[in-house]
Scaffold this motif. Structure first.
Motif, PDB file in Angstrom:
ATOM      1  N   SER A  29       4.767  -6.666  -4.079  1.00  0.00           N
ATOM      2  CA  SER A  29       4.954  -5.662  -3.145  1.00  0.00           C
ATOM      3  C   SER A  29       6.013  -4.731  -3.674  1.00  0.00           C
ATOM      4  N   ASN A  30       5.731  -3.468  -3.122  1.00  0.00           N
ATOM      5  CA  ASN A  30       6.847  -2.243  -3.419  1.00  0.00           C
ATOM      6  C   ASN A  30       7.240  -2.390  -4.932  1.00  0.00           C
ATOM      7  N   GLY A  52       8.109   4.426  -5.007  1.00  0.00           N
ATOM      8  CA  GLY A  52       7.674   4.069  -3.722  1.00  0.00           C
ATOM      9  C   GLY A  52       6.505   4.826  -3.612  1.00  0.00           C
ATOM     10  N   ILE A  53       5.753   4.692  -2.605  1.00  0.00           N
ATOM     11  CA  ILE A  53       4.488   5.424  -2.216  1.00  0.00           C
ATOM     12  C   ILE A  53       5.021   7.155  -2.047  1.00  0.00           C
ATOM     13  N   GLN A  70      -1.338   4.705  -2.647  1.00  0.00           N
ATOM     14  CA  GLN A  70      -1.006   3.422  -2.045  1.00  0.00           C
ATOM     15  C   GLN A  70       0.146   2.763  -2.674  1.00  0.00           C
ATOM     16  N   ASP A  71       0.790   1.520  -2.104  1.00  0.00           N
ATOM     17  CA  ASP A  71       1.926   0.761  -2.722  1.00  0.00           C
ATOM     18  C   ASP A  71       1.748   0.306  -4.076  1.00  0.00           C
ATOM     19  N   ARG A  72       0.324  -0.271  -4.178  1.00  0.00           N
ATOM     20  CA  ARG A  72       0.136  -0.803  -5.524  1.00  0.00           C
ATOM     21  C   ARG A  72      -0.814  -0.082  -6.356  1.00  0.00           C
TER      22      ARG A  72
END
Lengths: 117, 111
Positions: A29-30, A52-53, A70-72
């Motif tokens: 994540s992130n 980051g987004i 999106q985050d990923r």
């Protein structure tokens, strides 16, 4: 475990056509996300990175742009390709230092080979 | 800005010979990483060096970080054809989110 995907694997596009390359990361994540370009037999040129987004930092002025909807997910785009855009495009991720601290080890995706004719 | 020099650009050895690539920074590093890219593949992380004078080994590969934390080397003992590829150093500077990659050393090993 974490995995990183890129597609397509290869792409042949005419000069002046648009471009969209996608990169997604799973299992984390992130992450920090990066786009590199590698000319044949040459080193890695950092194009964009994101912490980051919606946060994009551009390293090299050119006709390419990047987005992180999106985050990923990290997308590399162009409205009109140039011959000089040909190359091997690599996406990479690393852990977010602000969140997790420590190493900046980067993990690369399989890459997209782009040939502009 | 930060400058990195990696030498040699290219080396061709006979299988069994040793190989060394060197990486030099114009400024003091936070740490240094090494990556290997096989022909047609993507860079893969090998190792990270953090401490001044640090030496790490991975089988036939020896990685060294200089005392001043401005240079590093990768030495391969008795090369094998599986060692073929391009070796990149990647420099990490305090306060920066990104790595600065060297231009790489392409290693070719003939059987």
């Amino acid at each position: 475990s974490q995995t990183i995907h890129q597609w397509p694997a290869t792409l042949v596009q005419p000069v002046g056509s648009p471009l969209s390359l996608e990169c997604t990361v799973e299992g984390t994540s992130n992450p920090n996300l990066y786009w590199y370009r590698q000319a044949a037999g040459r080193g890695l040129q950092l194009l964009f990175y994101s912490v980051g987004i919606g946060q994009i930092s551009s390293e090299v002025p050119q006709n390419l742009s990047a987005s992180r909807p999106q985050d990923r997910q990290f997308i590399l785009s162009s409205k009109k390709l140039l011959l000089s855009d040909s190359g091997f495009y690599l996406c990479a991720w690393s852990r977010n230092l602000a969140v997790e601290g420590g190493e900046k080890t980067q993990y690369f995706g399989p890459g997209t080979r782009l040939l502009v004719l | 800005g930060q400058q990195v020099m990696q030498i040699p650009q290219y080396q061709h050895v006979q299988e069994g010979e040793d190989f060394t690539t060197y990486c030099n920074s114009s400024t003091t590093l936070s740490n240094i990483q090494w990556y290997k890219q096989r022909p047609g593949g993507h860079p893969v992380f090998l190792i990270q060096l953090v401490k001044s004078g640090e030496v790490k080994k991975q089988k036939r590969l020896t990685f060294q970080f200089g005392e001043a934390k401005k240079n590093s080397s990768l030495h391969i003992t008795a090369t094998q054809t599986t060692d073929v590829g391009t070796y990149f150093c990647a420099l990490s500077y305090s306060g920066y989110s990104t790595l600065t990659f060297g231009k790489g050393t392409m290693l070719l090993v003939s059987p």
